[in-house]
Design an enzyme around this catalytic site. Structure first.
Site, PDB file in Angstrom:
ATOM      1  N   THR A  90       0.854  -1.186   0.000  1.00 56.59           N
ATOM      2  CA  THR A  90       0.000   0.000   0.000  1.00 56.59           C
ATOM      3  C   THR A  90       0.889   1.234   0.000  1.00 56.59           C
ATOM      4  OG1 THR A  90      -1.590  -1.179   1.359  1.00 56.59           O
ATOM      5  CG2 THR A  90      -1.861   1.178   1.167  1.00 56.59           C
ATOM      6  N   THR A  91       0.777   2.040  -1.025  1.00 49.82           N
ATOM      7  CA  THR A  91       1.568   3.263  -1.056  1.00 49.82           C
ATOM      8  C   THR A  91       0.705   4.487  -0.839  1.00 49.82           C
ATOM      9  OG1 THR A  91       1.265   3.314  -3.438  1.00 49.82           O
ATOM     10  CG2 THR A  91       3.293   2.344  -2.620  1.00 49.82           C
TER      11      THR A  91
END
Lengths: 308, 239
Positions: B32-33
Site C-alpha cells: 500500500t503506497t
C-alpha cells in the site's frame, strides 16, 4: 573576467539599480548552494538529524502562531498568541504579533518573524508618506492590503509573511487575509497560522453578524485559546486589539495569560540554607592584606621621556 | 537499501529482483503506497452513559464524492463499535476480520447461553487492533486507516467496566481519551470537543456537540459531506 565588464550603457543601470523593478532572483542561487552544502554536511554527520534542520542550516525563527480577525458591529477585533518558535524550541515566550500600520489599521503576522515585522514596518512607513503627500487624515485598509500584496507577490512567496490585516476607515470596518504568495481575501472573519484550524472551528460555531464588542472580544479570546492549547506552534498569552469605527483603538497586550509562570516560580520553596543573611556566621577576627600585583606598584615606575 | 524502506517506491519494490525469502512471491509483492477510496474524519466522545461515535457517510475517490452512503461506523459485537477513516477497503477488511473473531468466540464459547465476558470487550478489540496494525506496518504494508474503538472495558470478574474510547492509527499507535478525532477532525473538531467536554454530559448534549463539530468539518474539510451517521454504546442497550 574581462568578458563580464559592464558595457557602454552601464551608467544608466546604476540609476536603475537604486530603484529595482521587476523580479529579483539574486538569492535563489545562494539558497540553492546553501541547501547543497547542508545536505553534504548533514549526511556526513549523524543520520538521525531531522530533514527540516540538517545541522548546518539554522532554522528561521517562525511565529508558529494563531492569529485571528473578525468584523463586529462597530469595528474589528484582532487577536494573536505570543509564542515565537525556532524549530521546535520556543524562542520568545511573549513576542508581539499585532503590528502597527496606521493609527486606524493594525496587522497580525504569521510565518517568519523577521519577515512579518519588517514587511509591516515597511508598508507602515509607505502609508505615512502617502498620508503626508496626499494631505489625507486617514489611510484606507485597502491601501495597506494592496501595498502588502504587491510587495509579497514581487517576492514570489520567499517573504514568508501570512497576515491578517484589519482596520476601520471611511468605508467602515474591514478584515483582509494576505498569503505569502500575495493572494488576498476580504472576509468577515478569518484565521491564519498553524493554529488557524483550531481557531477557525471556534469562529465557525460562534460568529454571527453584528456582534457587540464584548461578544467579539470574547470570541477572539476563545479562538486564540483554542490555538494556544491545541496547537504546539502557539502558546503563552493572548493579545487583543480592538479598532472601532469611531476612530478609537484599544491594544490589550496580555488580555489572557493562562500560562503565567509567576505562581509556579513563587511556589518554589528555596531552602533558607541557600540565602543566608550577612552576619549569620559570627566574625571572630578580620585582617586586611592589600593584593600584590606581580610585585609592581606605581611607586616602582620611573617616567622617562621618549626619544623622538 | 533505502528503496526497501520507502513507501513511495511501491512500484520499485515490485520491479526489484525477487527477494530470496519471498513467501508471497505469487502475489507480486505489492504494498500500500497511497489510499484510493477514502473516508475522512471520525469523532468519538465519552459521556455519562457510554460512548458516542460520529462520522459522515462519504467515501471519496480522490477529489470525487463517489460513495455518499458509506457506513464508516460498524458494530463488531453487541458491546463494541469501530469507526474508521482512511482507505475504505482496509476498513472493510478489518471489520470482516473482527466479526469473524467475534463469531468464533460465540461458537466456541463454553456456554450456549449469553454471559458476560464471553465476547471481547472494546479494550480487548483495541489491543488486538494495535497488534494487527503494527504487524502490518513492520512489513511496510500498512492498513491505511485511523480507527476508533468504542465500548466498555471489562473488569477482572468479567462484568462490564467503565466506558472506553480508544484509537489505533496505521502505524499501530494507540491512544485512549475522553475525546478522540481522526483525520481533519483532529485539527478542527478536537479543540471544540475539548473545550466543551464534561464528565457528566447527557446523551443529547454529547450528540449536539458531535453534530456541531461535524458541521464545522463540513464547512472547512473539502472531503466532508453533510450527511452523517451517529452510533452509541451504552451499558444497558449495547450498541
Amino acid at each position: 573576467m574581462s568578458e563580464f565588464t559592464k558595457g557602454p550603457g552601464a551608467s544608466g543601470l546604476d540609476a536603475a539599480a537604486s530603484a529595482p523593478s521587476g523580479f529579483s532572483f539574486e538569492n535563489v542561487h545562494r539558497n540553492a548552494m546553501i541547501e547543497e552544502m547542508a545536505k553534504a554536511s548533514g549526511s556526513a554527520s549523524a543520520a538521525a538529524g531531522s530533514s527540516s534542520n540538517p545541522g548546518y542550516l539554522p532554522s528561521a525563527t517562525k511565529t508558529g502562531t494563531t492569529i485571528v480577525g473578525l468584523v463586529y458591529k462597530d469595528g474589528v477585533v484582532l487577536g494573536a498568541d505570543t509564542r515565537a518558535t525556532g524549530g521546535s524550541e520556543v524562542a520568545d515566550k511573549n513576542c508581539e504579533k499585532i503590528h502597527y500600520l496606521a493609527p486606524n489599521i493594525y496587522c497580525c503576522g504569521a510565518g517568519t518573524a523577521a519577515d512579518t515585522e519588517k514587511t509591516t514596518e515597511n508598508i507602515s512607513s509607505q502609508m505615512e508618506l502617502l498620508r503626508m503627500n496626499m494631505g489625507d487624515a486617514q489611510s484606507r485598509v485597502v491601501t495597506a492590503c494592496t501595498l502588502l500584496k504587491r510587495m509579497l507577490f514581487r517576492y514570489q512567496g520567499y517573504v514568508s509573511a501570512a497576515l491578517v490585516l484589519g482596520g476601520c476607515d471611511v468605508n467602515g470596518p474591514h478584515i483582509y487575509q494576505i498569503y505569502p504568495h500575495g493572494s488576498t481575501a476580504k472576509l468577515p472573519y478569518t484565521t491564519m497560522g498553524s493554529g488557524s484550524l483550531a481557531a477557525m472551528s471556534v469562529f465557525e460555531t460562534g460568529w454571527t453578524e453584528d456582534m457587540s464588542e464584548e461578544e467579539g472580544v470574547e470570541l477572539v479570546k476563545r479562538a486564540i485559546l483554542a490555538g494556544v492549547f491545541n496547537d504546539l506552534g502557539s502558546g503563552s498569552n493572548v493579545d487583543v486589539c480592538v479598532i472601532r469605527t469611531d476612530g478609537t483603538m484599544t491594544m490589550d497586550r496580555g488580555a489572557v495569560t493562562p500560562n503565567d509562570v509567576k505562581p509556579l516560580r513563587d511556589a518554589i520553596r528555596r531552602s533558607d540554607l541557600l540565602t543566608m543573611k550577612a552576619g549569620t556566621t559570627a566574625v571572630l577576627k578580620s585582617e586586611f592584606t592589600p593584593a600584590k600585583r606581580g610585585g609592581v606598584t606605581l611607586a616602582d615606575v620611573t617616567v622617562t621621556a621618549m626619544e623622538t | 537499501m533505502s528503496a526497501a524502506l520507502s513507501l513511495a517506491a511501491g512500484g520499485a519494490a515490485a520491479s526489484r529482483a525477487p527477494h530470496p525469502n519471498a513467501a508471497n512471491a505469487a502475489s507480486a509483492s505489492q504494498r500500500t503506497t497511497r489510499p484510493i477510496v477514502t473516508g475522512t474524519s471520525v469523532l468519538g466522545i465519552r459521556y455519562r452513559d457510554g460512548v458516542m461515535l460520529a462520522a459522515d457517510t462519504l467515501c471519496s475517490y480522490g477529489s470525487m464524492a463517489k460513495y455518499k452512503d458509506a457506513r464508516r461506523l460498524q458494530k463488531i459485537n453487541p458491546k463494541t463499535l469501530i469507526g474508521g477513516g482512511g482507505e475504505y477497503s482496509d476498513f472493510q477488511a478489518i471489520t470482516e476480520l473482527l466479526r469473524r473473531n467475534a463469531l468464533e468466540d460465540r461458537c466456541t464459547a463454553d456456554s450456549l447461553y449469553e454471559e458476560d465476558g464471553a465476547e471481547e470487550c472494546a479494550r480487548e478489540v483495541w489491543n488486538y487492533l494495535r497488534a494487527v496494525m503494527y504487524n502490518r506496518r513492520n512489513k511496510m504494508n500498512p492498513l491505511w486507516n485511523h480507527l476508533i474503538v468504542a465500548g466498555f472495558s471489562q473488569n477482572a470478574d468479567g462484568s462490564t467496566g467503565a466506558p472506553f474510547l480508544g484509537s489505533v492509527d496505521k502505524i499501530g499507535t494507540t491512544y485512549e481519551d475522553d475525546v478522540i478525532s481522526t483525520g481533519f477532525g483532529a485539527y478542527l473538531a478536537t479543540p471544540l470537543l475539548r473545550e466543551k467536554w464534561r464528565a457528566d454530559l447527557e446523551e443529547g448534549e454529547a450528540r449536539a456537540l458531535l453534530e456541531d463539530a461535524l458541521r464545522v468539518l463540513f464547512y472547512r474539510d473539502c472531503r466532508a459531506l453533510n450527511r452523517i451517521q451517529i452510533a452509541k454504546v451504552t451499558k444497558e442497550d449495547g450498541v
